[in-house]
Write a protein that holds these residues in place. Structure first.
Motif, PDB file in Angstrom:
ATOM      1  N   GLY A   1      10.863 -12.225  -5.917  1.00  0.00           N
ATOM      2  CA  GLY A   1      10.790 -11.831  -4.528  1.00  0.00           C
ATOM      3  C   GLY A   1       9.669 -12.617  -3.808  1.00  0.00           C
ATOM      4  O   GLY A   1       9.418 -13.825  -3.965  1.00  0.00           O
ATOM      5  N   ILE A   2       9.061 -11.788  -3.168  1.00  0.00           N
ATOM      6  CA  ILE A   2       8.190 -12.376  -2.037  1.00  0.00           C
ATOM      7  C   ILE A   2       6.775 -13.210  -2.823  1.00  0.00           C
ATOM      8  O   ILE A   2       6.461 -13.982  -2.297  1.00  0.00           O
ATOM      9  N   GLY A   3       6.391 -12.301  -3.766  1.00  0.00           N
ATOM     10  CA  GLY A   3       5.101 -12.589  -4.620  1.00  0.00           C
ATOM     11  C   GLY A   3       5.402 -13.938  -5.201  1.00  0.00           C
ATOM     12  O   GLY A   3       4.654 -14.865  -5.255  1.00  0.00           O
TER      13      GLY A   3
ATOM     14  N   ALA B   1       0.088 -11.956 -11.504  1.00  0.00           N
ATOM     15  CA  ALA B   1      -0.336 -10.718 -12.289  1.00  0.00           C
ATOM     16  C   ALA B   1       0.560  -9.693 -12.282  1.00  0.00           C
ATOM     17  O   ALA B   1       0.684  -8.925 -11.108  1.00  0.00           O
ATOM     18  N   ASP B   2       1.765  -9.791 -13.191  1.00  0.00           N
ATOM     19  CA  ASP B   2       2.623  -8.776 -13.099  1.00  0.00           C
ATOM     20  C   ASP B   2       2.738  -8.038 -14.249  1.00  0.00           C
ATOM     21  O   ASP B   2       2.549  -8.506 -15.277  1.00  0.00           O
ATOM     22  N   VAL B   3       3.678  -6.939 -14.290  1.00  0.00           N
ATOM     23  CA  VAL B   3       3.931  -6.162 -15.639  1.00  0.00           C
ATOM     24  C   VAL B   3       4.668  -7.135 -16.434  1.00  0.00           C
ATOM     25  O   VAL B   3       5.057  -6.810 -17.621  1.00  0.00           O
TER      26      VAL B   3
ATOM     27  N   ASN C   1      -2.574  -8.591  -2.792  1.00  0.00           N
ATOM     28  CA  ASN C   1      -1.972  -7.291  -3.523  1.00  0.00           C
ATOM     29  C   ASN C   1      -0.546  -7.132  -3.107  1.00  0.00           C
ATOM     30  O   ASN C   1      -0.384  -6.538  -1.829  1.00  0.00           O
ATOM     31  N   ASN C   2       0.174  -7.458  -3.896  1.00  0.00           N
ATOM     32  CA  ASN C   2       1.756  -7.717  -3.189  1.00  0.00           C
ATOM     33  C   ASN C   2       2.677  -6.528  -4.077  1.00  0.00           C
ATOM     34  O   ASN C   2       3.714  -6.326  -3.688  1.00  0.00           O
ATOM     35  N   ALA C   3       2.375  -6.299  -5.482  1.00  0.00           N
ATOM     36  CA  ALA C   3       3.231  -5.681  -6.259  1.00  0.00           C
ATOM     37  C   ALA C   3       3.712  -4.346  -5.684  1.00  0.00           C
ATOM     38  O   ALA C   3       2.662  -3.566  -5.190  1.00  0.00           O
TER      39      ALA C   3
ATOM     40  N   GLN D   1       8.609   8.692   0.770  1.00  0.00           N
ATOM     41  CA  GLN D   1       7.578   8.412  -0.343  1.00  0.00           C
ATOM     42  C   GLN D   1       7.290   6.950  -0.330  1.00  0.00           C
ATOM     43  O   GLN D   1       5.949   6.670  -0.582  1.00  0.00           O
ATOM     44  N   TYR D   2       7.919   6.270  -0.032  1.00  0.00           N
ATOM     45  CA  TYR D   2       7.536   4.650  -0.034  1.00  0.00           C
ATOM     46  C   TYR D   2       6.952   4.432   1.286  1.00  0.00           C
ATOM     47  O   TYR D   2       5.821   3.618   1.353  1.00  0.00           O
ATOM     48  N   ASP D   3       7.652   4.822   2.467  1.00  0.00           N
ATOM     49  CA  ASP D   3       6.739   4.748   3.896  1.00  0.00           C
ATOM     50  C   ASP D   3       5.340   4.927   3.708  1.00  0.00           C
ATOM     51  O   ASP D   3       4.233   4.441   4.184  1.00  0.00           O
TER      52      ASP D   3
ATOM     53  N   HIS E   1      13.109  -6.461   6.563  1.00  0.00           N
ATOM     54  CA  HIS E   1      14.262  -6.432   5.437  1.00  0.00           C
ATOM     55  C   HIS E   1      14.438  -7.927   4.927  1.00  0.00           C
ATOM     56  O   HIS E   1      14.958  -8.886   5.130  1.00  0.00           O
ATOM     57  N   VAL E   2      13.935  -7.849   3.376  1.00  0.00           N
ATOM     58  CA  VAL E   2      13.972  -9.242   2.647  1.00  0.00           C
ATOM     59  C   VAL E   2      14.949  -8.994   1.545  1.00  0.00           C
ATOM     60  O   VAL E   2      14.879  -8.200   0.970  1.00  0.00           O
ATOM     61  N   ALA E   3      15.806 -10.232   1.229  1.00  0.00           N
ATOM     62  CA  ALA E   3      16.807  -9.963   0.141  1.00  0.00           C
ATOM     63  C   ALA E   3      15.927 -10.061  -1.185  1.00  0.00           C
ATOM     64  O   ALA E   3      15.548 -11.323  -1.525  1.00  0.00           O
ATOM     65  N   THR E   4      15.476  -9.275  -1.731  1.00  0.00           N
ATOM     66  CA  THR E   4      14.940  -9.428  -3.196  1.00  0.00           C
ATOM     67  C   THR E   4      15.357  -8.153  -3.887  1.00  0.00           C
ATOM     68  O   THR E   4      16.055  -7.285  -3.623  1.00  0.00           O
ATOM     69  N   GLU E   5      14.856  -8.009  -5.320  1.00  0.00           N
ATOM     70  CA  GLU E   5      15.244  -7.339  -6.191  1.00  0.00           C
ATOM     71  C   GLU E   5      14.848  -5.892  -5.872  1.00  0.00           C
ATOM     72  O   GLU E   5      15.844  -4.723  -6.038  1.00  0.00           O
TER      73      GLU E   5
HETATM   74  P1  NAD Z   1      10.582  -7.335  -6.154  1.00  0.00           P
HETATM   75  O1  NAD Z   1      11.154  -6.181  -6.823  1.00  0.00           O
HETATM   76  O2  NAD Z   1      11.407  -8.611  -5.976  1.00  0.00           O
HETATM   77  O3  NAD Z   1       8.990  -7.822  -6.668  1.00  0.00           O
HETATM   78  C1  NAD Z   1       8.068  -6.855  -6.917  1.00  0.00           C
HETATM   79  C2  NAD Z   1       7.331  -7.483  -8.059  1.00  0.00           C
HETATM   80  O4  NAD Z   1       6.379  -6.566  -8.406  1.00  0.00           O
HETATM   81  C3  NAD Z   1       8.155  -7.584  -9.534  1.00  0.00           C
HETATM   82  O5  NAD Z   1       8.060  -8.920 -10.025  1.00  0.00           O
HETATM   83  C4  NAD Z   1       7.671  -6.484 -10.227  1.00  0.00           C
HETATM   84  O6  NAD Z   1       7.961  -6.769 -11.520  1.00  0.00           O
HETATM   85  C5  NAD Z   1       6.293  -6.299  -9.902  1.00  0.00           C
HETATM   86  N1  NAD Z   1       5.624  -4.956 -10.307  1.00  0.00           N
HETATM   87  C6  NAD Z   1       6.280  -3.908 -10.231  1.00  0.00           C
HETATM   88  N2  NAD Z   1       5.450  -2.885 -10.520  1.00  0.00           N
HETATM   89  C7  NAD Z   1       4.298  -3.558 -10.898  1.00  0.00           C
HETATM   90  C8  NAD Z   1       3.157  -3.057 -11.230  1.00  0.00           C
HETATM   91  N3  NAD Z   1       2.777  -1.669 -11.620  1.00  0.00           N
HETATM   92  N4  NAD Z   1       2.024  -3.894 -11.534  1.00  0.00           N
HETATM   93  C9  NAD Z   1       2.403  -5.111 -11.410  1.00  0.00           C
HETATM   94  N5  NAD Z   1       3.382  -5.646 -11.065  1.00  0.00           N
HETATM   95  C10 NAD Z   1       4.527  -4.888 -10.710  1.00  0.00           C
HETATM   96  O7  NAD Z   1      10.224  -6.848  -4.668  1.00  0.00           O
HETATM   97  P2  NAD Z   1       9.795  -7.764  -3.179  1.00  0.00           P
HETATM   98  O8  NAD Z   1      10.835  -7.428  -2.035  1.00  0.00           O
HETATM   99  O9  NAD Z   1       9.413  -9.179  -3.625  1.00  0.00           O
HETATM  100  O10 NAD Z   1       8.291  -6.976  -3.022  1.00  0.00           O
HETATM  101  C11 NAD Z   1       7.188  -7.417  -2.881  1.00  0.00           C
HETATM  102  C12 NAD Z   1       6.500  -6.679  -1.683  1.00  0.00           C
HETATM  103  O11 NAD Z   1       6.864  -6.668  -0.542  1.00  0.00           O
HETATM  104  C13 NAD Z   1       6.436  -5.093  -2.021  1.00  0.00           C
HETATM  105  O12 NAD Z   1       5.325  -4.713  -1.724  1.00  0.00           O
HETATM  106  C14 NAD Z   1       7.222  -4.505  -1.184  1.00  0.00           C
HETATM  107  O13 NAD Z   1       6.820  -3.110  -0.914  1.00  0.00           O
HETATM  108  C15 NAD Z   1       7.195  -5.306  -0.117  1.00  0.00           C
HETATM  109  N6  NAD Z   1       8.252  -5.594   0.939  1.00  0.00           N
HETATM  110  C16 NAD Z   1       9.455  -5.760   0.595  1.00  0.00           C
HETATM  111  C17 NAD Z   1      10.517  -5.707   1.557  1.00  0.00           C
HETATM  112  C18 NAD Z   1      11.950  -6.217   1.192  1.00  0.00           C
HETATM  113  O14 NAD Z   1      12.886  -6.012   2.167  1.00  0.00           O
HETATM  114  N7  NAD Z   1      12.185  -6.768  -0.139  1.00  0.00           N
HETATM  115  C19 NAD Z   1      10.301  -5.376   2.717  1.00  0.00           C
HETATM  116  C20 NAD Z   1       8.890  -4.840   3.135  1.00  0.00           C
HETATM  117  C21 NAD Z   1       7.949  -5.018   2.247  1.00  0.00           C
END
Ligand code: NAD
Length: 261
Positions: free
Chosen positions: A20-22, A39-41, A96-98, A162-164, A195-199
């Motif tokens: 995704g975004i990271g 730095a990911d799980v 810090n994105n996870a 809980q997310y918000d 709104h981002v198209a990700t997992e």
């Molecule tokens: P994503 O699920 O594609 O990516 C999240 C990543 O975080 C995954 O690679 C996952 O393995 C990793 N992760 C999960 N738990 C973890 C942990 N405990 N330690 C380390 N890594 C961990 O999602 P995304 O959309 O890319 O989200 C990235 C950020 O953007 C998040 O903070 C999310 O809240 C934020 N965000 C996303 C959207 C959206 O629409 N997708 C909108 C607003 C904000």
């Protein structure tokens, strides 16, 4: 107009960089010459058959990619990744994105889900900010901390409480840290995607409210579509750059115009 950045001699840690975004942020910093530590799980993207791990992607676009298995909810793991960055000169930019998402209505939230979301999404950002800042101060180099917030820091959505609430915390950790770290030459900012198209957003559409599932939410985006991770990544490179040297405590909305409502 294309903007190019030079992040050679820069070490960037991106939590949650495997997808995704990271991953897009890691790729953009890598293409600008940075050393990027994911730095990911987990190392593998969701579908390993189609995609290479982020560290290999960063290598391919001209940077240096590294993977360190990290659970951001564990402060010792964050300390280990910041320590690992010393091999590459020390962390200059901490992203810090996870985060994780679990839906739930306020009337029947599971307290265990609430705690887990806050442990990863909010406490993980707090740990990442504190540990990186202490290291930057210790090395006397200043630095930059970037947190991924969300439009959810300001806008309520059904089944998102809980997310918000974790994203509201991220916004205020960003502001408070910016205040207290300014004297140390450490800037702290956040990016708030729409709104981002990700997992993670697949999770929303599978389990969140009718409104989200039916695409009603996207209909209200003035730019008329959900973002790609690449639409969002450039904001991080801007905020880490010298062009943003007088910007701290900011939460930059990258949301296709949603905040106008
Ligand atoms: P994503 O699920 O594609 O990516 C999240 C990543 O975080 C995954 O690679 C996952 O393995 C990793 N992760 C999960 N738990 C973890 C942990 N405990 N330690 C380390 N890594 C961990 O999602 P995304 O959309 O890319 O989200 C990235 C950020 O953007 C998040 O903070 C999310 O809240 C934020 N965000 C996303 C959207 C959206 O629409 N997708 C909108 C607003 C904000």
């Amino acid at each position: 107009m294309n903007v190019s950045y030079d992040y050679s001699d820069t070490t960037v840690v991106v939590t949650g960089g495997s997808s995704g975004i990271g991953r897009a942020v890691a790729r953009r910093f890598g293409a600008a010459g940075a050393t990027v530590i994911n730095a990911d799980v987990r190392r593998d993207p969701k579908d390993i058959a189609e995609e290479q791990p982020t560290d290999e992607l960063v290598d391919d676009v001209g940077g240096r990619g590294v993977y360190v298995e990290t659970d951001v909810a564990d402060v010792a793991a964050i300390e280990a990744v910041v320590e690992a960055a010393h091999e590459y000169g020390g962390v200059d930019v901490m992203v810090n994105n996870a985060a994780i998402f679990v839906s739930g209505n306020i009337l029947d939230l599971d307290p265990a889900d609430f705690d887990r979301l806050h442990a990863v999404n909010a406490k993980g950002v707090f740990y990442g900010t504190q540990v990186a800042a202490l290291d930057m101060i210790d090395r006397g180099v200043g630095g930059c901390i970037l947190n991924t917030a969300s439009i959810s820091a300001d806008l309520a959505q059904f089944d998102h409480v809980q997310y918000d609430s974790t994203k509201g915390a991220v916004k205020m950790i960003t502001r408070g840290a910016a205040l207290e770290l300014a004297d140390h030459g450490v800037r702290v900012n956040a990016v708030a995607p729409g709104h981002v198209a990700t997992e993670i957003s697949e999770g929303w559409t599978e389990s969140a409210s009718e409104e989200v599932q039916s695409g009603e939410v996207i209909k209200h985006v003035p730019l008329g579509r959900a973002a790609t991770p690449e639409d969002v990544a450039g904001a991080y490179l801007f905020l880490a750059s010298d062009d943003a040297r007088y910007v701290t405590g900011e939460t930059l909305w990258v949301d296709g115009g949603l905040q106008v409502f």
